[in-house]
Write a protein that holds these residues in place. Structure first.
Motif, PDB file in Angstrom:
ATOM      1  N   ALA A  44       0.804  -0.695  -0.054  1.00 16.43           N
ATOM      2  CA  ALA A  44       0.081  -0.319   0.123  1.00 16.43           C
ATOM      3  C   ALA A  44       1.185   1.260   0.004  1.00 16.43           C
ATOM      4  N   PHE A  45       0.133   2.307  -1.080  1.00 20.09           N
ATOM      5  CA  PHE A  45       0.938   3.320  -0.865  1.00 20.09           C
ATOM      6  C   PHE A  45       0.471   4.314   0.618  1.00 20.09           C
ATOM      7  N   ILE A  46       1.567   4.520   1.223  1.00 22.05           N
ATOM      8  CA  ILE A  46       0.973   5.975   2.419  1.00 22.05           C
ATOM      9  C   ILE A  46       1.596   7.216   2.318  1.00 22.05           C
ATOM     10  N   ASN A  47       1.067   8.356   2.466  1.00 22.73           N
ATOM     11  CA  ASN A  47       1.419   9.486   2.566  1.00 22.73           C
ATOM     12  C   ASN A  47       1.442  10.265   4.235  1.00 22.73           C
ATOM     13  N   PHE A  48       2.261   9.949   4.693  1.00 23.50           N
ATOM     14  CA  PHE A  48       2.385  10.505   6.513  1.00 23.50           C
ATOM     15  C   PHE A  48       2.620  12.367   6.093  1.00 23.50           C
ATOM     16  N   THR A  49       2.133  13.282   6.958  1.00 24.36           N
ATOM     17  CA  THR A  49       1.786  14.490   6.521  1.00 24.36           C
ATOM     18  C   THR A  49       3.184  14.720   7.078  1.00 24.36           C
ATOM     19  N   LYS A  50       4.318  14.441   7.794  1.00 17.61           N
ATOM     20  CA  LYS A  50       5.180  14.871   8.896  1.00 17.61           C
ATOM     21  C   LYS A  50       6.131  13.838   8.535  1.00 17.61           C
ATOM     22  N   PRO A  51       7.383  14.378   9.297  1.00 22.04           N
ATOM     23  CA  PRO A  51       8.443  12.274   9.388  1.00 22.04           C
ATOM     24  C   PRO A  51       8.579  12.383  10.777  1.00 22.04           C
ATOM     25  N   GLU A  52       7.954  13.263  11.379  1.00 21.86           N
ATOM     26  CA  GLU A  52       7.788  12.707  12.358  1.00 21.86           C
ATOM     27  C   GLU A  52       6.768  11.600  12.229  1.00 21.86           C
ATOM     28  N   HIS A  53       5.516  11.705  11.646  1.00 26.12           N
ATOM     29  CA  HIS A  53       4.129  10.217  11.943  1.00 26.12           C
ATOM     30  C   HIS A  53       5.094   8.873  10.929  1.00 26.12           C
ATOM     31  N   ILE A  54       5.954   9.107   9.997  1.00 28.39           N
ATOM     32  CA  ILE A  54       6.643   8.193   9.777  1.00 28.39           C
ATOM     33  C   ILE A  54       7.309   7.342  10.319  1.00 28.39           C
ATOM     34  N   LEU A  55       7.764   7.793  11.423  1.00 31.53           N
ATOM     35  CA  LEU A  55       8.847   7.258  12.483  1.00 31.53           C
ATOM     36  C   LEU A  55       8.232   6.342  12.804  1.00 31.53           C
ATOM     37  N   THR A  56       7.260   7.228  14.302  1.00 29.94           N
ATOM     38  CA  THR A  56       6.468   6.824  15.486  1.00 29.94           C
ATOM     39  C   THR A  56       5.660   5.436  14.563  1.00 29.94           C
ATOM     40  N   PHE A  57       5.137   5.543  12.720  1.00 30.16           N
ATOM     41  CA  PHE A  57       4.717   4.358  12.714  1.00 30.16           C
ATOM     42  C   PHE A  57       5.660   2.927  12.664  1.00 30.16           C
ATOM     43  N   ALA A  58       6.694   3.879  11.959  1.00 28.80           N
ATOM     44  CA  ALA A  58       7.111   2.067  11.841  1.00 28.80           C
ATOM     45  C   ALA A  58       7.826   1.942  13.075  1.00 28.80           C
ATOM     46  N   GLN A  59       8.263   2.548  14.350  1.00 27.45           N
ATOM     47  CA  GLN A  59       8.585   1.478  15.370  1.00 27.45           C
ATOM     48  C   GLN A  59       7.590   0.736  15.930  1.00 27.45           C
ATOM     49  N   ARG A  60       5.953   1.304  15.427  1.00 24.33           N
ATOM     50  CA  ARG A  60       5.162   0.274  16.075  1.00 24.33           C
ATOM     51  C   ARG A  60       4.305  -0.725  14.927  1.00 24.33           C
ATOM     52  N   VAL A  61       5.113  -0.959  13.741  1.00 24.52           N
ATOM     53  CA  VAL A  61       4.604  -1.444  12.229  1.00 24.52           C
ATOM     54  C   VAL A  61       5.637  -2.584  12.157  1.00 24.52           C
ATOM     55  N   ASN A  62       7.118  -2.160  12.207  1.00 27.10           N
ATOM     56  CA  ASN A  62       7.965  -2.796  10.603  1.00 27.10           C
ATOM     57  C   ASN A  62       8.499  -3.169  11.726  1.00 27.10           C
ATOM     58  N   GLY A  63       8.471  -4.752  10.944  1.00 18.91           N
ATOM     59  CA  GLY A  63       9.568  -5.553  11.431  1.00 18.91           C
ATOM     60  C   GLY A  63       8.400  -6.760  12.318  1.00 18.91           C
ATOM     61  N   LYS A  64       6.721  -6.237  12.373  1.00 20.91           N
ATOM     62  CA  LYS A  64       5.929  -6.979  12.851  1.00 20.91           C
ATOM     63  C   LYS A  64       5.440  -7.912  12.550  1.00 20.91           C
ATOM     64  N   ARG A  65       4.851  -8.814  12.824  1.00 22.30           N
ATOM     65  CA  ARG A  65       3.475 -10.169  12.423  1.00 22.30           C
ATOM     66  C   ARG A  65       2.139  -8.872  12.105  1.00 22.30           C
ATOM     67  N   TRP A  66       1.660  -8.941  11.132  1.00 24.49           N
ATOM     68  CA  TRP A  66       0.107  -8.235  10.771  1.00 24.49           C
ATOM     69  C   TRP A  66      -0.833  -9.323  12.202  1.00 24.49           C
TER      70      TRP A  66
END
Length: 124
Positions: A44-66
């Protein structure tokens, strides 16, 4: 880009997942679909409005199972070739995907005020 999405996930499921912690922090979402089989193709494509949103989202989901569908897939975030809301709108504005059912089209969202997280009509 959000990658390695289990094929049974819908765009609404991705929207709900992101909104759990990042409502109003993104203005574009599109889960790429295989229209013949009516399932997603894994990203999926997603466009976050600020870089810090990308970082906090990545901390939450990146590398984790669905969480749903007992999938072994692991979420992976990466940068897409096309960046920014204007470029994404231009890419999809005249795309044949805009003639598909509304649930399969790219979505735009309000990011401020009481309407944050609510859908905006896609410009033609």
């Amino acid at each position: 880009m959000i990658r390695n999405i289990p094929n049974k996930y819908t765009q609404q499921m991705i929207f709900d997942l992101v909104n759990e912690t990042h409502r109003g922090c993104f203005d574009f979402l599109y889960l790429r679909m295989d229209f013949r089989n009516r399932c997603n193709v894994g990203y999926a494509f997603i466009n976050f409005t600020k870089p810090e949103h990308i970082l906090t989202f990545a901390q939450r989901v990146n590398g984790k199972r669905w969480a749903r569908f007992n999938s072994d897939k692991v979420c992976h975030l990466t940068f897409a070739r096309i960046q920014g809301l204007e470029a994404l709108i231009e890419k999809f504005r005249n795309s044949k995907v805009m003639f598909e059912a509304p649930a399969y089209r790219p979505k735009l969202f309000h990011t401020e005020g009481t309407l944050a997280g609510q859908e905006i009509p896609f410009p033609t």
